[in-house]
Design a protein around this motif. Structure first.
Motif, PDB file in Angstrom:
ATOM      1  N   GLU A  32     -66.941 -87.117 -23.374  1.00  0.00           N
ATOM      2  CA  GLU A  32     -65.555 -87.549 -22.654  1.00  0.00           C
ATOM      3  C   GLU A  32     -65.854 -89.066 -22.568  1.00  0.00           C
ATOM      4  O   GLU A  32     -66.779 -89.711 -22.602  1.00  0.00           O
ATOM      5  CB  GLU A  32     -65.438 -87.078 -21.213  1.00  0.00           C
ATOM      6  N   SER A  33     -64.498 -89.761 -22.810  1.00  0.00           N
ATOM      7  CA  SER A  33     -64.585 -90.996 -22.583  1.00  0.00           C
ATOM      8  C   SER A  33     -64.037 -91.603 -21.282  1.00  0.00           C
ATOM      9  O   SER A  33     -63.056 -91.228 -20.673  1.00  0.00           O
ATOM     10  CB  SER A  33     -63.434 -92.058 -23.693  1.00  0.00           C
ATOM     11  N   LYS A  34     -65.079 -92.819 -20.862  1.00  0.00           N
ATOM     12  CA  LYS A  34     -64.855 -93.387 -19.463  1.00  0.00           C
ATOM     13  C   LYS A  34     -65.057 -94.682 -19.115  1.00  0.00           C
ATOM     14  O   LYS A  34     -65.676 -95.113 -20.329  1.00  0.00           O
ATOM     15  CB  LYS A  34     -65.723 -92.442 -18.556  1.00  0.00           C
ATOM     16  N   THR A  35     -64.585 -95.537 -18.278  1.00  0.00           N
ATOM     17  CA  THR A  35     -65.058 -96.685 -18.289  1.00  0.00           C
ATOM     18  C   THR A  35     -66.554 -96.788 -17.732  1.00  0.00           C
ATOM     19  O   THR A  35     -67.171 -95.872 -17.833  1.00  0.00           O
ATOM     20  CB  THR A  35     -64.473 -97.421 -16.791  1.00  0.00           C
ATOM     21  N   GLN A  66     -67.211 -95.441 -14.390  1.00  0.00           N
ATOM     22  CA  GLN A  66     -67.057 -94.076 -14.202  1.00  0.00           C
ATOM     23  C   GLN A  66     -68.474 -93.470 -15.026  1.00  0.00           C
ATOM     24  O   GLN A  66     -68.941 -92.113 -14.457  1.00  0.00           O
ATOM     25  CB  GLN A  66     -65.935 -93.672 -14.989  1.00  0.00           C
ATOM     26  N   SER A  67     -68.817 -93.936 -16.076  1.00  0.00           N
ATOM     27  CA  SER A  67     -70.042 -93.268 -16.907  1.00  0.00           C
ATOM     28  C   SER A  67     -71.372 -93.192 -16.091  1.00  0.00           C
ATOM     29  O   SER A  67     -72.138 -92.381 -16.116  1.00  0.00           O
ATOM     30  CB  SER A  67     -69.934 -94.171 -18.361  1.00  0.00           C
ATOM     31  N   SER A 119     -71.124 -90.572 -13.442  1.00  0.00           N
ATOM     32  CA  SER A 119     -71.365 -89.459 -13.961  1.00  0.00           C
ATOM     33  C   SER A 119     -72.743 -89.221 -14.262  1.00  0.00           C
ATOM     34  O   SER A 119     -73.228 -88.184 -13.918  1.00  0.00           O
ATOM     35  CB  SER A 119     -70.463 -89.231 -15.360  1.00  0.00           C
ATOM     36  N   LEU A 146     -62.455 -97.507 -22.360  1.00  0.00           N
ATOM     37  CA  LEU A 146     -62.886 -96.124 -22.231  1.00  0.00           C
ATOM     38  C   LEU A 146     -63.902 -95.822 -23.430  1.00  0.00           C
ATOM     39  O   LEU A 146     -63.491 -96.086 -24.562  1.00  0.00           O
ATOM     40  CB  LEU A 146     -61.539 -95.293 -22.362  1.00  0.00           C
TER      41      LEU A 146
END
Length: 228
Positions: free
Chosen positions: A128-131, A134-135, A138, A218
């Protein structure tokens, strides 16, 4: 009178003899010609029967040379077919053989399930792609941090990575140096930074190169757990 008749008889005999002399040779020539034609016809007939007989015998009982040649041709064709089959099998095996890859998933003791274990480190490649923030969140939720390159020798499989992933590297605004999540400063022997665009976060590319990136972009990311 009798004498006249006798002369007439001699004349008739001579004429008959002459006639026979005139026609007899032609008759013999004709008969000889007919015999010659008959003989030639008989010879051709015998020749034809002989040829038919030879052909029939050849068809029924081929010569040893013909049999040996047929067997040799059949064996040659079979050999070529077998070579093609085995060549195809070898080529197929070589192309379909699974190449040993350091990125292949394996489970080794303390690593979470579906993580990659390599030289006492655990790695997870997200789909999944995140900022960047956010990464980071996670990874922390899984008791890990974003990727850090400690040693090119111990983490040499990362040179094979081709796509871009967030890693735990940010730029300090005051002195514009790069710092890992744990507070350590980036060393030149860890990775080489490449300025791509304005940004204070970094993505990992390949061959131990990091690229500057806007932190709000992202991207996929790599989580890492240190076992030792």
């Amino acid at each position: 009178m009798n004498r006249h008749n006798y002369k007439m008889g001699l004349v008739r005999d001579r004429w008959a003899h002459s006639s026979m002399g005139m026609y007899l040779p032609h008759k013999e020539i004709s008969e000889s010609h007919n015999c010659d034609v008959i003989n030639r016809g008989a010879f051709k007939s015998r020749q034809k029967r002989t040829q038919t007989l030879i052909t029939s015998k050849c068809g029924e009982n081929p010569s040893p040379f013909f049999l040996a040649r047929s067997i040799a041709i059949a064996m040659g064709i079979r050999f070529i077919v077998m070579v093609m089959i085995y060549s195809g099998m070898i080529i197929n095996l070589l192309f379909n053989q699974e190449a040993p890859s350091p990125l292949k998933e394996s489970y080794c003791g303390p690593c979470p399930k579906n993580w990659i274990c390599y030289r006492n480190n655990c790695y997870q490649f997200s789909n999944e792609s995140k900022t960047w923030l956010q990464s980071q969140a996670s990874c922390r939720s899984q008791n890990s941090s974003l990727l850090k390159i400690y040693s090119r020798e111990d983490q040499d499989f990362f040179k094979l990575v081709k796509s871009y992933h967030w890693m735990g590297l940010v730029q300090i605004p005051t002195n514009r140096s790069w710092q890992w999540e744990d507070g350590s400063i980036l060393s030149p022997n860890q990775i080489t930074m490449v300025e791509m665009q304005n940004g204070s976060c970094a993505v990992y590319g390949s061959s131990f190169k990091g690229y500057t990136e806007n932190c709000l972009t992202l991207n996929t990311y790599i989580c890492m757990q240190r076992i030792v």
